[in-house]
Write an enzyme that holds these catalytic residues in place. Structure first.
Site, PDB file in Angstrom:
ATOM      1  N   HIS A   1      -3.899  -4.839   0.091  1.00  0.00           N
ATOM      2  CA  HIS A   1      -3.451  -5.366   1.382  1.00  0.00           C
ATOM      3  C   HIS A   1      -3.567  -6.893   1.384  1.00  0.00           C
ATOM      4  O   HIS A   1      -4.651  -7.418   1.642  1.00  0.00           O
ATOM      5  CB  HIS A   1      -4.307  -4.791   2.501  1.00  0.00           C
ATOM      6  CG  HIS A   1      -4.026  -3.355   2.771  1.00  0.00           C
ATOM      7  ND1 HIS A   1      -3.004  -2.943   3.584  1.00  0.00           N
ATOM      8  CD2 HIS A   1      -4.608  -2.236   2.300  1.00  0.00           C
ATOM      9  CE1 HIS A   1      -2.973  -1.621   3.606  1.00  0.00           C
ATOM     10  NE2 HIS A   1      -3.938  -1.169   2.840  1.00  0.00           N
TER      11      HIS A   1
ATOM     12  N   GLU B   1      -2.631  -8.844   3.585  1.00  0.00           N
ATOM     13  CA  GLU B   1      -2.973  -9.287   4.947  1.00  0.00           C
ATOM     14  C   GLU B   1      -4.464  -9.123   5.243  1.00  0.00           C
ATOM     15  O   GLU B   1      -4.953  -9.585   6.271  1.00  0.00           O
ATOM     16  CB  GLU B   1      -2.107  -8.540   5.982  1.00  0.00           C
ATOM     17  CG  GLU B   1      -2.494  -7.094   6.293  1.00  0.00           C
ATOM     18  CD  GLU B   1      -2.095  -6.069   5.236  1.00  0.00           C
ATOM     19  OE1 GLU B   1      -1.624  -6.468   4.151  1.00  0.00           O
ATOM     20  OE2 GLU B   1      -2.255  -4.863   5.494  1.00  0.00           O
TER      21      GLU B   1
ATOM     22  N   CYS C   1       0.826  -1.209   0.000  1.00  0.00           N
ATOM     23  CA  CYS C   1       0.000   0.000   0.000  1.00  0.00           C
ATOM     24  C   CYS C   1       0.860   1.260   0.000  1.00  0.00           C
ATOM     25  O   CYS C   1       1.536   1.537  -0.979  1.00  0.00           O
ATOM     26  CB  CYS C   1      -1.005  -0.027   1.151  1.00  0.00           C
ATOM     27  SG  CYS C   1      -2.333   1.176   0.939  1.00  0.00           S
TER      28      CYS C   1
END
Lengths: 193, 250
Positions: free
Chosen positions: A175, A177, A76
């Protein structure tokens, strides 16, 4: 050991949780020695480019990151800071990628927030097993222009770099994650490089 | 293509999930961690947690819950309820929340929106608006829907956007818990007024209601609570139905 760079723009905890769930040791750190010694380095980020860059410069982390030889993954804001320049606060980036970071035009809904499809445009180990229909989670108001370093694009208002790679430097605008199973696979690909 | 999001909402009281109808008759609806895991497995695109615990001493429970949530859940989540200051927002974000949601506190002190947006970025500031139709006018309500304000809903939405909100969560109190469908007219007006994503909330009862809100308004996401907790419809059913209508869905 996987080093996750700690600075003033972080979603470091979420990244750490995810890396650990994949069975890898990791540490959130701003210690340059530890970062240099790590097998791999993750450079996450949520926040504003200008203050993030200032922080990196103040603590010498900008030079440290530029010189890393092991695989590095920017996420990001991390991806945007690895670029040459960002319109956000007219910020000079770390210049790994020869790309400019621009703001989405104001006529669309900004931020680009939610799940969107990425389209691989070049082979990369990072995207092994990922198909052209897989969705990942984005949340950003600035985007990296496509360049020869773009390995996957995403289309929102206009096409932009969703994944970039140059030598040992990898980066995702989304992202991983926060991108459920697909994100785990991409992170796992990186951790196994 | 950017997908429309389906978001289950978990109202949290003293660390448990609860559900009330039109903000009243609160009843227990289970362990938030288990529910969150279940929803994430069923294909929820995000989660929203609203803490309705009124007392200050219980706030620490929320921060712990957010930490546990962040270690278990691999999709984004928003935490709201009782966030009254930059420090409250920071505690929840540091604990692992991706976004915070402001409601009464933003009405009371609108600059708070800007303060949090400047500190953590607009993308993590959701402004939640509880609205109710009063004599043909959509008005903003605060204090968990108990207090009417003089604010007109579209005006307030626009102001929140201008102050730096990254997203709006619009709940129609007339529709909340009714399971008769979303408040299409006000959602349409608000979504057409601001250039940030709008989450529709209040009134979802069937999968058709989700189709309606995405076909008739430009909202980016739709939120529901009770129907998912009670498995009236499950998230994967809603999503596969919307896909058959060619609505962009993950």
């Amino acid at each position: 050991m996987i080093a996750i760079i700690q600075y003033n723009a972080g979603n470091a905890t979420s990244v750490k949780n995810t890396v650990e769930s994949l069975g890898f040791d990791c540490e959130i750190t701003s210690d340059q020695q530890k970062i240099r010694a790590a097998e791999k380095v993750i450079f996450p980020g949520v926040g504003a480019a200008q203050s993030a860059k200032l922080y990196l410069k103040t603590y010498g982390l900008d030079n440290c990151i530029q010189k890393l030889q092991q695989p590095v993954l920017g996420i990001c804001l991390g991806q945007q800071l690895l670029c040459a320049h960002s319109e956000e606060g007219n910020t000079t980036g770390l210049g790994i990628f020869n790309a400019k970071v621009k703001r989405f035009p104001a006529n669309g809904i900004v931020p680009h927030m939610g799940w969107n499809t990425i389209t691989p445009v070049k082979e990369t180990a990072l995207l092994e097993g990922i198909t052209a229909y897989d969705d990942v989670y984005f949340v950003h108001s600035y985007y990296c222009e496509p360049t020869s370093e773009t390995v996957a694009t995403c289309d929102y208002i206009l096409p932009f770099s969703a994944v970039m790679q140059k030598d040992n430097f990898y980066a995702t605008q989304f992202h991983p994650e926060k991108s459920a199973g697909i994100g785990l696979q991409i992170l796992n690909n990186f951790l196994k490089l | 293509m950017l997908k429309k999001r389906i978001i289950p909402c978990l109202d949290i009281k003293d660390g448990r999930t609860v559900k009330g109808v039109q903000f009243q008759n609160i009843k227990d609806a289970g362990d938030p961690l288990e529910l969150a895991k279940r929803y994430s497995d069923e294909g929820a695109d995000e989660l929203v947690f609203l803490d309705i615990t009124a007392t200050l001493e219980k706030r620490q429970t929320l921060v712990k819950l957010v930490e546990q949530m962040a270690s278990k859940i691999r999709i984004p989540f928003t935490v709201g309820g009782g966030i009254n200051s930059l420090a409250d927002a920071e505690a929840v974000i540091r604990a692992g929340a991706d976004k915070i949601s402001l409601n009464s506190a933003a009405v009371k002190r609108p600059e708070l929106i800007t303060e949090i947006a400047e500190a953590f970025g607009s993308q993590c500031v959701v402004v939640a608006i509880d609205t109710k139709l009063v004599e043909d006018q959509w008005k903003v309500f605060v204090n968990a829907g108990k207090t009417e304000t003089p604010l007109n809903t579209v005006d307030w939405a626009k102001r929140a956007f201008n102050l730096g909100a990254g997203e709006l969560l619009l709940t129609s109190m007339n529709h909340d818990g009714s399971r008769n469908g979303f408040a299409l007219p006000i959602l349409k007006d608000v979504a057409a007024t601001v250039n940030i994503p709008v989450i529709a909330s209040g009134g979802a009862g069937t999968r058709e209601h989700f189709a309606e809100v995405f076909e008739q308004t430009s909202v980016s996401a739709a939120l529901a609570a009770g129907i998912f907790h009670e498995s009236v419809v499950n998230i994967s059913e809603v999503k596969s139905y919307l896909k058959t209508l060619n609505i962009p869905i993950r």
